[in-house]
Design a protein around this motif. Structure first.
Motif, PDB file in Angstrom:
ATOM      1  N   TRP A  35       0.903  -1.203  -0.114  1.00  0.00           N
ATOM      2  CA  TRP A  35       0.285   0.008   0.029  1.00  0.00           C
ATOM      3  C   TRP A  35       0.750   1.279   0.017  1.00  0.00           C
ATOM      4  O   TRP A  35       1.881   1.458   0.464  1.00  0.00           O
ATOM      5  CB  TRP A  35      -0.913  -0.024   1.257  1.00  0.00           C
ATOM      6  CG  TRP A  35      -2.294  -1.010   0.886  1.00  0.00           C
ATOM      7  CD1 TRP A  35      -2.418  -1.895   0.126  1.00  0.00           C
ATOM      8  CD2 TRP A  35      -3.339  -0.471   1.436  1.00  0.00           C
ATOM      9  NE1 TRP A  35      -3.572  -2.437   0.342  1.00  0.00           N
ATOM     10  CE2 TRP A  35      -4.136  -1.597   0.874  1.00  0.00           C
ATOM     11  CE3 TRP A  35      -4.140   0.351   2.314  1.00  0.00           C
ATOM     12  CZ2 TRP A  35      -5.563  -1.601   1.375  1.00  0.00           C
ATOM     13  CZ3 TRP A  35      -5.329   0.447   2.531  1.00  0.00           C
ATOM     14  CH2 TRP A  35      -6.230  -0.630   2.115  1.00  0.00           C
ATOM     15  N   TRP A  52      -3.278   5.686   3.596  1.00  0.00           N
ATOM     16  CA  TRP A  52      -2.724   4.539   2.886  1.00  0.00           C
ATOM     17  C   TRP A  52      -3.792   4.219   1.876  1.00  0.00           C
ATOM     18  O   TRP A  52      -5.047   4.006   2.141  1.00  0.00           O
ATOM     19  CB  TRP A  52      -2.592   3.511   3.992  1.00  0.00           C
ATOM     20  CG  TRP A  52      -1.402   3.730   4.825  1.00  0.00           C
ATOM     21  CD1 TRP A  52      -1.611   4.134   6.088  1.00  0.00           C
ATOM     22  CD2 TRP A  52      -0.162   3.425   4.785  1.00  0.00           C
ATOM     23  NE1 TRP A  52      -0.518   4.339   6.777  1.00  0.00           N
ATOM     24  CE2 TRP A  52       0.484   3.937   5.746  1.00  0.00           C
ATOM     25  CE3 TRP A  52       0.616   3.038   3.448  1.00  0.00           C
ATOM     26  CZ2 TRP A  52       1.864   3.993   6.134  1.00  0.00           C
ATOM     27  CZ3 TRP A  52       2.152   2.877   3.755  1.00  0.00           C
ATOM     28  CH2 TRP A  52       2.763   3.326   5.027  1.00  0.00           C
ATOM     29  N   ALA A  80      -4.693   1.385  -1.663  1.00  0.00           N
ATOM     30  CA  ALA A  80      -4.406   0.135  -2.338  1.00  0.00           C
ATOM     31  C   ALA A  80      -4.080   0.567  -3.537  1.00  0.00           C
ATOM     32  O   ALA A  80      -5.038   1.100  -4.555  1.00  0.00           O
ATOM     33  CB  ALA A  80      -5.929  -0.645  -2.120  1.00  0.00           C
TER      34      ALA A  80
END
Length: 94
Positions: free
Chosen positions: A15, A73, A75
Motif C-alpha cells: 500500500w 494509505w 490500495a
C-alpha cells in the motif's frame, strides 16, 4: 514541524502512503463524519490517540484529534479512484 505520524507501517503489503495537510485541526466530529458505517480502530501513540478508519478496503485514514495533518494509505491496484475518493471526502470537511 515534525509529523505526528512517525514510523509508517502500511496496513497491507504494497500500500502507498500519502500525507494530507488540512486547513484546520481534526475534531472528534470529523472522525464521526468520516466513519459512517465503516470500522474504527483506536491506537495509543506517543503523539496522541490515533483514530484509524478503514474505508471499503480501498483506503485507511489515520487521524489524530487536534492535528492538521492526516495519514492515508491507498490500495494502489485500485488506480486513481482511492485518491479521488479521499480528496472528495476531505473536501467535504476541510
Amino acid at each position: 514541524m515534525t509529523s505526528p505520524f512517525t514510523d509508517p507501517v502500511p496496513p497491507f503489503p504494497g500500500w502507498t502512503r500519502r500525507m494530507y495537510r488540512l486547513s484546520r485541526p481534526v475534531t472528534d466530529e470529523d472522525i464521526e463524519a468520516f466513519l459512517q458505517d465503516q470500522e474504527l480502530y483506536i491506537r495509543e501513540t506517543p503523539s496522541g490517540t490515533r483514530a484509524i478508519i478503514h474505508k471499503f478496503g480501498l483506503v485507511e485514514i489515520n487521524l489524530i484529534v487536534g492535528e492538521r495533518e492526516a495519514e492515508v494509505w491507498f490500495a494502489p491496484e485500485q488506480g486513481a479512484y482511492p485518491s479521488e475518493y479521499v480528496d472528495a471526502l476531505f473536501g467535504t470537511r476541510f
